[in-house]
Design a protein around this motif. Sequence first.
Motif, PDB file in Angstrom:
ATOM      1  N   THR A  94       0.844  -1.182   0.000  1.00  0.00           N
ATOM      2  CA  THR A  94       0.000   0.000   0.000  1.00  0.00           C
ATOM      3  C   THR A  94       0.881   1.234   0.000  1.00  0.00           C
ATOM      4  O   THR A  94       2.047   1.182   0.382  1.00  0.00           O
ATOM      5  CB  THR A  94      -0.893   0.020   1.247  1.00  0.00           C
ATOM      6  OG1 THR A  94      -0.040  -0.147   2.390  1.00  0.00           O
ATOM      7  CG2 THR A  94      -1.914  -1.092   1.209  1.00  0.00           C
ATOM      8  N   ALA A  95       0.302   2.340  -0.452  1.00  0.00           N
ATOM      9  CA  ALA A  95       1.074   3.578  -0.482  1.00  0.00           C
ATOM     10  C   ALA A  95       1.372   4.027   0.941  1.00  0.00           C
ATOM     11  O   ALA A  95       0.555   3.896   1.843  1.00  0.00           O
ATOM     12  CB  ALA A  95       0.291   4.652  -1.214  1.00  0.00           C
ATOM     13  N   ALA A  96       2.579   4.527   1.102  1.00  0.00           N
ATOM     14  CA  ALA A  96       2.981   4.962   2.430  1.00  0.00           C
ATOM     15  C   ALA A  96       2.385   6.329   2.730  1.00  0.00           C
ATOM     16  O   ALA A  96       2.367   7.201   1.878  1.00  0.00           O
ATOM     17  CB  ALA A  96       4.498   5.028   2.503  1.00  0.00           C
ATOM     18  N   GLY A  97       1.906   6.491   3.939  1.00  0.00           N
ATOM     19  CA  GLY A  97       1.403   7.790   4.356  1.00  0.00           C
ATOM     20  C   GLY A  97       1.961   8.120   5.727  1.00  0.00           C
ATOM     21  O   GLY A  97       2.661   7.311   6.334  1.00  0.00           O
ATOM     22  N   GLY A  98       1.641   9.288   6.225  1.00  0.00           N
ATOM     23  CA  GLY A  98       2.086   9.661   7.562  1.00  0.00           C
ATOM     24  C   GLY A  98       3.596   9.727   7.646  1.00  0.00           C
ATOM     25  O   GLY A  98       4.270  10.188   6.726  1.00  0.00           O
ATOM     26  N   ALA A  99       4.139   9.221   8.755  1.00  0.00           N
ATOM     27  CA  ALA A  99       5.587   9.278   8.954  1.00  0.00           C
ATOM     28  C   ALA A  99       6.312   8.525   7.855  1.00  0.00           C
ATOM     29  O   ALA A  99       7.415   8.891   7.447  1.00  0.00           O
ATOM     30  CB  ALA A  99       5.943   8.696  10.325  1.00  0.00           C
ATOM     31  N   ALA A 100       5.674   7.465   7.335  1.00  0.00           N
ATOM     32  CA  ALA A 100       6.346   6.632   6.340  1.00  0.00           C
ATOM     33  C   ALA A 100       6.632   7.393   5.063  1.00  0.00           C
ATOM     34  O   ALA A 100       7.555   7.059   4.328  1.00  0.00           O
ATOM     35  CB  ALA A 100       5.498   5.404   6.039  1.00  0.00           C
ATOM     36  N   SER A 101       5.843   8.458   4.779  1.00  0.00           N
ATOM     37  CA  SER A 101       6.108   9.190   3.548  1.00  0.00           C
ATOM     38  C   SER A 101       7.380  10.031   3.675  1.00  0.00           C
ATOM     39  O   SER A 101       7.865  10.569   2.693  1.00  0.00           O
ATOM     40  CB  SER A 101       4.921  10.083   3.191  1.00  0.00           C
ATOM     41  OG  SER A 101       4.630  10.928   4.269  1.00  0.00           O
ATOM     42  N   TYR A 102       7.889  10.142   4.873  1.00  0.00           N
ATOM     43  CA  TYR A 102       9.163  10.837   5.053  1.00  0.00           C
ATOM     44  C   TYR A 102      10.309   9.856   5.211  1.00  0.00           C
ATOM     45  O   TYR A 102      11.392  10.209   5.675  1.00  0.00           O
ATOM     46  CB  TYR A 102       9.108  11.772   6.266  1.00  0.00           C
ATOM     47  CG  TYR A 102       8.138  12.908   6.056  1.00  0.00           C
ATOM     48  CD1 TYR A 102       8.503  14.001   5.285  1.00  0.00           C
ATOM     49  CD2 TYR A 102       6.861  12.861   6.603  1.00  0.00           C
ATOM     50  CE1 TYR A 102       7.602  15.033   5.056  1.00  0.00           C
ATOM     51  CE2 TYR A 102       5.955  13.892   6.379  1.00  0.00           C
ATOM     52  CZ  TYR A 102       6.333  14.980   5.611  1.00  0.00           C
ATOM     53  OH  TYR A 102       5.464  15.990   5.378  1.00  0.00           O
ATOM     54  N   ALA A 103      10.071   8.596   4.835  1.00  0.00           N
ATOM     55  CA  ALA A 103      11.083   7.568   5.049  1.00  0.00           C
ATOM     56  C   ALA A 103      12.372   7.868   4.304  1.00  0.00           C
ATOM     57  O   ALA A 103      13.442   7.421   4.711  1.00  0.00           O
ATOM     58  CB  ALA A 103      10.536   6.205   4.625  1.00  0.00           C
ATOM     59  N   GLY A 139       4.755   0.811   0.125  1.00  0.00           N
ATOM     60  CA  GLY A 139       5.687   1.221  -0.921  1.00  0.00           C
ATOM     61  C   GLY A 139       5.758   2.726  -0.966  1.00  0.00           C
ATOM     62  O   GLY A 139       4.751   3.412  -0.791  1.00  0.00           O
ATOM     63  N   LEU A 140       6.947   3.257  -1.156  1.00  0.00           N
ATOM     64  CA  LEU A 140       7.105   4.705  -1.256  1.00  0.00           C
ATOM     65  C   LEU A 140       7.844   4.995  -2.546  1.00  0.00           C
ATOM     66  O   LEU A 140       9.030   4.707  -2.667  1.00  0.00           O
ATOM     67  CB  LEU A 140       7.885   5.238  -0.052  1.00  0.00           C
ATOM     68  CG  LEU A 140       8.211   6.725  -0.072  1.00  0.00           C
ATOM     69  CD1 LEU A 140       6.951   7.553  -0.052  1.00  0.00           C
ATOM     70  CD2 LEU A 140       9.091   7.090   1.108  1.00  0.00           C
ATOM     71  N   HIS A 141       7.078   5.520  -3.531  1.00  0.00           N
ATOM     72  CA  HIS A 141       7.711   5.823  -4.814  1.00  0.00           C
ATOM     73  C   HIS A 141       8.481   7.123  -4.689  1.00  0.00           C
ATOM     74  O   HIS A 141       7.961   8.113  -4.208  1.00  0.00           O
ATOM     75  CB  HIS A 141       6.641   5.947  -5.903  1.00  0.00           C
ATOM     76  CG  HIS A 141       7.202   6.329  -7.221  1.00  0.00           C
ATOM     77  ND1 HIS A 141       7.755   5.410  -8.075  1.00  0.00           N
ATOM     78  CD2 HIS A 141       7.320   7.527  -7.820  1.00  0.00           C
ATOM     79  CE1 HIS A 141       8.182   6.041  -9.156  1.00  0.00           C
ATOM     80  NE2 HIS A 141       7.934   7.317  -9.030  1.00  0.00           N
ATOM     81  N   LEU A 142       9.725   7.120  -5.118  1.00  0.00           N
ATOM     82  CA  LEU A 142      10.523   8.340  -5.011  1.00  0.00           C
ATOM     83  C   LEU A 142      10.608   9.068  -6.339  1.00  0.00           C
ATOM     84  O   LEU A 142      10.208  10.204  -6.462  1.00  0.00           O
ATOM     85  CB  LEU A 142      11.921   8.002  -4.504  1.00  0.00           C
ATOM     86  CG  LEU A 142      11.968   7.453  -3.076  1.00  0.00           C
ATOM     87  CD1 LEU A 142      13.385   7.079  -2.718  1.00  0.00           C
ATOM     88  CD2 LEU A 142      11.431   8.463  -2.086  1.00  0.00           C
ATOM     89  N   PHE A 143      11.145   8.413  -7.351  1.00  0.00           N
ATOM     90  CA  PHE A 143      11.234   9.051  -8.654  1.00  0.00           C
ATOM     91  C   PHE A 143      11.508   7.976  -9.692  1.00  0.00           C
ATOM     92  O   PHE A 143      11.919   6.876  -9.360  1.00  0.00           O
ATOM     93  CB  PHE A 143      12.325  10.127  -8.698  1.00  0.00           C
ATOM     94  CG  PHE A 143      13.676   9.649  -8.268  1.00  0.00           C
ATOM     95  CD1 PHE A 143      14.593   9.178  -9.192  1.00  0.00           C
ATOM     96  CD2 PHE A 143      14.034   9.657  -6.919  1.00  0.00           C
ATOM     97  CE1 PHE A 143      15.835   8.737  -8.787  1.00  0.00           C
ATOM     98  CE2 PHE A 143      15.276   9.214  -6.511  1.00  0.00           C
ATOM     99  CZ  PHE A 143      16.177   8.748  -7.452  1.00  0.00           C
ATOM    100  N   THR A 144      11.236   8.318 -10.958  1.00  0.00           N
ATOM    101  CA  THR A 144      11.560   7.397 -12.045  1.00  0.00           C
ATOM    102  C   THR A 144      13.039   7.522 -12.323  1.00  0.00           C
ATOM    103  O   THR A 144      13.540   8.604 -12.609  1.00  0.00           O
ATOM    104  CB  THR A 144      10.759   7.754 -13.303  1.00  0.00           C
ATOM    105  OG1 THR A 144       9.381   7.735 -12.952  1.00  0.00           O
ATOM    106  CG2 THR A 144      11.021   6.751 -14.398  1.00  0.00           C
TER     107      THR A 144
END
Lengths: 652, 99
Positions: free
Chosen positions: A17-26, A84-89
Amino acid sequence: MLGTPALTVPTAVVDATAAGGAASYAWLMVALPLLGAAVLLLTGRRSDRWGHWLGVLASGGAFVVGLLVVLQMVGLDPADRVMGLHLFTWLPVGELTVDAGMRLDPLSMSFVMLVTFVGTLIHVYSVAYMEHDVDRRRFFAYLNLFVAAMLILVLADSYVLLFVGWEGVGLASYLLIGFWNYRTDYAVAAKKAFVMNRVGDVGLLLAMMAMFAAFGAVDFDAVFAGAAGASQGLLTAIGLLLLLAACGKSAQFPLQAWLGDAMAGPTPVSALIHAATMVTAGVYLVVRSAPVFDGAPTAQLVVVIVGAITLVFGAVVGMAKDDIKKVLAASTMSQIGYMMLAAGLGPVGYAFAILHLITHGFFKAGMFLGAGSVMHAMDDQVDMRRFGGLGRHMKVTWLTFGAGWLAIIGFPGLSGFWSKDLIIEAAFVGEGWRPWVFGTVALLAAGLTAFYMSRLFFMTFHGKERWAPTSEGKKQHPHEAPALMTVPMVILAIGSVGLGFALTAGDTFVTWLEPAIGHAEHHEPVLPIPAIMGATIALMALGVFLAWRQYAASTVPVEAPRGSVLTRAARRDLYQDAVNEGVFMRPGQYLTRGLVYADSAVVDGAVMGLARGTSGTGGWIRRLQTGYIRSYAAIMLVGVVVALAVVLASRG
Amino acid sequence: MSLVNYLVLSGILFSIGAVAVLLRRNSIIALMGVELMLNAANLMLITFARWHGNLHGEVFAFFVMLVAAAEVVIGLAIVVSIFRTRRSASIDDVNLLKN
């Protein structure tokens, strides 16, 4: 680095699943130490005064971010814990598009906690340990670089990004082993580690190529989805290539020879990189690639065999070495053998492999720091035959090292007991000959572990004082290390004592890992569990008793006795270097020499021969040019006469 | 008188000139040898003009005289300047370009 969270493609195997909250700053976990390393390297001597604290701060910051992510993860439903945390292509190349992304799941976060927590403690320890080194700032830059690379390795969501971290830790390891590179043998040790790791890297590269050829992608989701329908032969090939990579990084047989020499690095490096974190990356790779190995029983069997061989190999070497750090290195090798063995057992062993990895990270790092403290007190000497009786002078080191010692030998109740016992039990699970062979090896190795670790402990901290004078010829005055060094040791010792129970009580850790590595059915070992446990404890007690009788109760000779054939072989690492040299290095040397000869004789010979022939002909023709005008005139005359004669003669 | 005699004389003069060029070291003498060869050629051209009954050969002879005059001027100038710098008129000494 900056990226927005996006949904990764869900697959049949694992739903991320898409990361949210603190996880989006992983991404901060990687960015902070990377930034620290960049600042420390770029500012140069200007940051000498405060650079080490920046390093500690960067590592500590990564730990805090990691802790927040873990806390968020604990609050989630187990089914949602794989994020999962997508960063960039990253690499859009034709049909292959590689995205840089992070996979935040219980497995990777367990590693993050281990790396950042132990890493930060070792950073703090190094502040004091490296205090008198003029290059302390550079040391911290490399340590931060290592932490960043290791976090990339464990957080990557594709094999390509994992490979970036894989190479990054290899680079940091190389830089830190050779940190005192003005000593030629240290620089050579660094090069040896680097070269042997390259052998393993080839395996990882080939595995990625095979994945791309078969599945058209190298990210975990696609590969694992593809592995479900792939042929067994393909999975076996990929599995064996991944195992080669793991052997290189984790110093497993037959690529184990570099780890002993890697002890040339400063002791905190040995604790962090060559005991607790980097060398366990191979185990991580195998466990992470579980869907591949699950479909390839042959590859799994090879993993178990490699683990079992290294387990005994390391233990035998550890029993003979007199260098305190080399004993610990051999022990690390042996303990990673346990983890490999467990990882090769399949789903039943994955969680135990990781559990032992975590507990081992604590008690082995603690013991390395203890060894560093001993070296700090004893003028950087490492020969255990010239230690002895240090327990009376260094109470804190003695206590913390004792906790690590009891943990690793599996003293009931301490960390190692819980994790190692589970692996031994898992090794006894199965059908046919395997449980008997692998279970017995794992069981006997527990006795060997107890012997060599007790030998180390008694030779160093007990018995008579056999101290050699310092390098300046003065008498030794061992003293306890400063608080900056003892506090990390104490914290790691607490982990060595309590972590095993805390993680195994109520199967906490196994349940925690389930979203990442799947649920394992419980199987009964071929022997009753109490019998296995009893045998383990009995062998452990026997090992400790034998070591006590020989190294604590009786006098330890200052000079190493000649010893048996096996002892002498073990002192030389069971001739691993001789074998490598004879089988790989010498033939390679002859090959290159032959090629050089062929190049100079055949290729250069042909070219040079042509050139020499041309210039020789020219030199010969040059003699016609005498410089005498009259001879030119004569030649012209003769030429005209000949030309006339020819023209007239041809006219008939 | 047969025209062949002129040709024989021309051949003899040419040979004398060639021998002078090839054997004498003095550059002045060598130049004179060259002149002798040119004039031998002139004599032959005129002889053949007479033989054929037209003026082609005589026109050629005038051209040759013209060129010979120019050649002598340049040749003597070179000989003089070489003599000034090297104090020698021997053509065997003029070998600076060798090596």
